[in-house]
Design a protein around this motif. Structure first.
Motif, mmCIF file in Angstrom:
data_model
loop_
_atom_site.group_PDB
_atom_site.id
_atom_site.type_symbol
_atom_site.label_atom_id
_atom_site.label_comp_id
_atom_site.label_asym_id
_atom_site.label_seq_id
_atom_site.Cartn_x
_atom_site.Cartn_y
_atom_site.Cartn_z
ATOM 1 N N ARG A 362 38.834 41.421 44.730
ATOM 2 C CA ARG A 362 38.981 40.002 45.050
ATOM 3 C C ARG A 362 40.409 39.708 45.177
ATOM 4 N NH1 ARG A 362 37.695 37.445 47.247
ATOM 5 N NH2 ARG A 362 36.959 35.483 46.423
ATOM 6 N N LEU A 363 41.080 39.967 44.344
ATOM 7 C CA LEU A 363 42.552 39.736 44.438
ATOM 8 C C LEU A 363 43.407 40.214 45.397
ATOM 9 C CD1 LEU A 363 44.832 38.327 42.882
ATOM 10 C CD2 LEU A 363 45.280 40.335 41.400
ATOM 11 N N MET A 364 42.969 41.491 45.765
ATOM 12 C CA MET A 364 43.586 42.074 46.947
ATOM 13 C C MET A 364 43.257 41.440 48.340
ATOM 14 S SD MET A 364 43.944 46.183 46.351
ATOM 15 C CE MET A 364 42.000 46.382 46.107
ATOM 16 N N GLN A 391 44.424 32.244 38.873
ATOM 17 C CA GLN A 391 43.216 32.283 38.396
ATOM 18 C C GLN A 391 42.744 33.574 38.198
ATOM 19 O OE1 GLN A 391 41.376 29.366 40.684
ATOM 20 N NE2 GLN A 391 41.034 27.810 38.932
ATOM 21 N N LEU A 392 42.534 34.300 39.366
ATOM 22 C CA LEU A 392 41.870 35.719 39.268
ATOM 23 C C LEU A 392 43.126 36.703 38.375
ATOM 24 C CD1 LEU A 392 41.139 36.385 42.960
ATOM 25 C CD2 LEU A 392 39.544 36.229 41.171
ATOM 26 N N GLU A 393 44.091 36.526 38.513
ATOM 27 C CA GLU A 393 45.090 37.411 37.582
ATOM 28 C C GLU A 393 44.750 37.052 36.195
ATOM 29 O OE1 GLU A 393 48.980 36.587 39.027
ATOM 30 O OE2 GLU A 393 48.954 38.024 40.612
ATOM 31 N N GLU A 394 44.783 35.701 35.862
ATOM 32 C CA GLU A 394 44.186 35.046 34.665
ATOM 33 C C GLU A 394 43.019 35.950 33.854
ATOM 34 O OE1 GLU A 394 43.926 31.407 31.679
ATOM 35 O OE2 GLU A 394 44.524 31.241 33.926
ATOM 36 N N MET A 395 41.875 35.893 34.877
ATOM 37 C CA MET A 395 40.717 36.518 34.539
ATOM 38 C C MET A 395 40.815 38.066 34.473
ATOM 39 S SD MET A 395 38.207 34.645 37.177
ATOM 40 C CE MET A 395 37.966 32.892 37.303
#
Length: 502
Positions: A362-364, A391-395
Motif C-alpha cells: 500500500r505504501l509503494m 500513517q502507513l509508515e507508522e503502522m
C-alpha cells in the motif's frame, strides 16, 4: 712480471682434480689414506694430557696439518725420551711420526685436505647454516601460531560470554540456568502481546480494505490469531478454542536433562603440524528468522475436531462441561498460552508477515500515485480507505516492532527449551564447545612454545659449531695454499670460491 709473481688461482670445486692432474698425488690415494686413518685411530688411543692436543682433537676431522702440530707438542712432552742421536724412544712419538710419513708419501695429504676443504665448503658449512635458518623459521612460525592460538582462545571465550549474555545466563551451569529462565517467558510473551495490540489500527485498516475489495462482504475475516491477541490478549489455547476460560489449568511439566558435567575435557590432544580444523558440526544458537514449525514435542491430544451434534446444544455452539472437573480443565497444549503453543504462534507470525506485506504494498502504491505513476493501484476506486504515507509508515513500524519482539533470539531459544528438553542439550553443547576449543588453543600454544624454545636451543648450539668449522676450514685453506705454493717456488696461490665466499 716475473713468473714467480704470477698467482695460481684454483677453483675450490676443482681442487682435488687439480692436484691429481698436476701429478702431486696419484689416483689411488683413497686406498693409501685408508691405511693412514687406521694408523691415526690406533695412535690416538694413547695420548698425553695436554691442552693443545685436546683442542686439536675436539670437534674436527684430524688431517695432516693437525698431525704436524701433534708431533711438535710431543717433542715437548716426550723430550725426556730423546737420545743423544735425536731419536725418540717414546712409542707415541714413533706412531705419529709414522702417520706423518704415510701422509707425505705421494702427497696423500694434499688429496685428503683438498677433499675435506671441498666437502666443508660445499656441504658441511651450508648444511649447518641451513639448519640454523630452519630453526629460526620454526621459531618465527611458532611465535606467530602462538599469537594466533592466544587470539583464538580469547575469541572463543568472548563468544561464549556473548552467547551466554544473549541468553541471559552466567554460563556456570547452563542447563539449570536455562531452566530457571523459563519463568521469564510469560513476561516476554506479555510484552509481545502488548506490542501486538499496537497493530490494532493496521489490522482494522487491512480488514476494511479487504471488505471493500470483496463485493458484498464488508465483514471479512482475516488475521485470526493477531485479531484475537488484540482483543483478548495472550490467553490459553483452551480459551482460544472454546471461547471461555478454563476452570483449572494443568500446565505440562518442563523436562530438563541432568546437570551437565564439568566443562573441562580430558581428551588427548593431537595437534600435529597441520592447521587446526575445528569442523562445521557445531550447533549454533538461533539468531536468524524463526522457523517455529520444526519442534512439536507436546502431545496434541485435542487436535481432532470435536463433534457435539448429538446434543441439542450443539446447534447453539455451546460446549457442555462437567462442573469444573473434566470439561473445564485445560491440559497439555490447551494449558499453554496462544503465543506459547508453537502452532498458534506460527499463525500469529504469519498474520504479522501478511500485514507487513500489505502495508508495504500500500505504501509503494500511494507513493507511486503521488508521483503520478501510471501503475495500477487498488486504491484508485476506494478513496475511503486511503491513508497518508506517514500513517502507513507508522503502522508498518508498529508491525515490524511486533515481529522483532516475537523474533528475539532469547525468546526463541526459551521457546525451544519449553517444547524440547533435547534442545537444552544442544544449546549447552554449543556453548561448552567454545570453552573446549579455547582450552585446546591454550594447550596448542603450550606445545608451540615448547617447540619454539627447543628450536632456539638447537640454534644456539649450532652457532659455536659453525663458527669453529669456518675457522678450521679457513686454516685448512691457508695451509693448502701455503703447501702448494712451496711446490711452485713460492708463487702466490689463491683457492677461489672457498670458505671466504660463504
Amino acid at each position: 712480471m716475473q713468473e714467480q709473481n704470477i698467482p695460481i688461482d684454483i677453483q675450490t670445486s676443482k681442487l682435488l682434480d687439480w692436484v691429481i692432474s698436476r701429478r702431486h698425488c696419484t689416483k689411488t690415494w683413497p686406498q693409501q689414506i685408508t691405511l693412514v686413518r687406521e694408523k691415526i685411530n690406533s695412535a690416538i688411543q694413547d695420548m698425553p694430557e695436554h691442552k693443545g692436543i685436546t683442542k686439536l682433537l675436539t670437534g674436527t676431522y684430524i688431517n695432516y696439518f693437525h698431525c704436524l702440530q701433534i708431533v711438535e707438542i710431543l717433542k715437548e712432552t716426550e723430550a725426556d725420551t730423546r737420545s743423544l742421536f735425536g731419536r725418540y724412544g717414546s712409542q707415541r712419538m714413533k706412531d705419529w711420526q709414522e702417520v706423518v710419513r704415510l701422509y707425505e708419501k705421494d702427497n696423500v695429504y694434499l688429496a685428503e685436505a683438498a677433499q675435506i676443504l671441498m666437502r666443508n665448503v660445499a656441504y658441511e658449512i651450508p648444511g649447518i647454516k641451513k639448519s640454523i635458518t630452519k630453526y629460526e623459521q620454526v621459531q618465527h612460525e611458532s611465535e606467530k601460531k602462538e599469537n594466533e592460538c592466544v587470539k583464538n582462545a580469547q575469541d572463543f571465550r568472548d563468544k561464549y560470554k556473548s552467547l551466554s549474555n544473549q541468553l541471559g545466563i552466567e554460563g556456570k551451569n547452563i542447563k539449570n540456568e536455562l531452566a530457571d529462565l523459563l519463568c521469564s517467558l510469560p513476561e516476554m510473551y506479555k510484552d509481545v502481546a502488548q506490542q501486538g495490540r499496537k497493530t490494532k489500527e493496521a489490522a482494522a485498516f487491512y480488514r476494511e480494505f479487504l471488505g471493500q475489495m470483496i463485493t458484498g462482504n464488508s465483514e471479512v475475516s482475516c488475521l485470526p490469531v493477531l485479531q484475537y491477541i488484540i482483543e483478548n490478549g495472550n490467553t490459553t489455547v483452551y480459551e482460544w478454542r472454546y471461547g471461555e476460560p478454563p476452570l483449572r489449568i494443568e500446565e505440562p511439566s518442563v523436562l530438563v536433562a541432568e546437570p551437565e558435567a564439568p566443562t573441562t575435557t580430558d581428551d588427548a590432544i593431537d595437534f600435529g603440524d597441520a592447521a587446526i580444523d575445528f569442523g562445521s558440526d557445531d550447533v549454533e544458537l538461533e539468531t536468524g528468522d524463526i522457523d517455529w514449525g520444526q519442534i512439536d514435542m507436546l502431545p496434541d491430544a485435542h487436535e481432532a475436531t470435536i463433534d457435539f451434534s448429538t446434543t441439542e446444544d450443539a446447534e447453539l455452539g455451546i460446549v457442555v462441561q462437567e462442573a469444573g472437573v473434566e470439561g473445564g480443565v485445560a491440559r497439555d497444549i490447551e494449558a499453554l498460552t496462544v503465543l506459547d503453543y508453537h502452532k498458534t504462534r506460527n499463525m500469529f507470525i504469519d498474520d504479522l508477515v501478511e500485514l507487513e506485506a500489505f502495508l508495504k504494498q500500500r505504501l509503494m502504491e500511494i507513493q507511486a500515485t503521488s508521483k503520478e505513476s501510471k501503475g495500477f493501484s487498488f486504491t484508485q476506486t476506494h478513496s475511503s480507505t486511503e491513508k497518508s504515507p506517514q500513517q502507513l509508515e507508522e503502522m508498518l513500524s508498529q508491525v515490524l516492532s511486533t515481529i522483532d519482539a516475537i523474533n528475539r533470539p532469547k525468546l526463541k531459544n526459551l521457546a525451544f527449551i519449553r517444547e524440547s528438553p533435547r534442545y537444552v542439550d544442544r544449546v549447552a553443547n554449543s556453548l561448552q564447545q567454545h570453552l573446549r576449543l579455547a582450552e585446546k588453543m591454550e594447550a596448542n600454544r603450550t606445545i608451540l612454545a615448547e617447540r619454539r624454545r627447543s628450536a632456539a636451543a638447537e640454534q644456539v648450539g649450532l652457532q659455536p659449531t659453525l663458527k669453529k668449522l669456518i675457522e678450521r676450514t679457513k686454516e685448512l685453506q691457508a695451509d693448502l695454499e701455503k703447501n702448494i705454493s712451496k711446490k711452485y717456488n713460492n708463487r702466490p696461490v689463491h683457492i677461489t670460491g672457498g670458505v671466504t665466499s660463504l
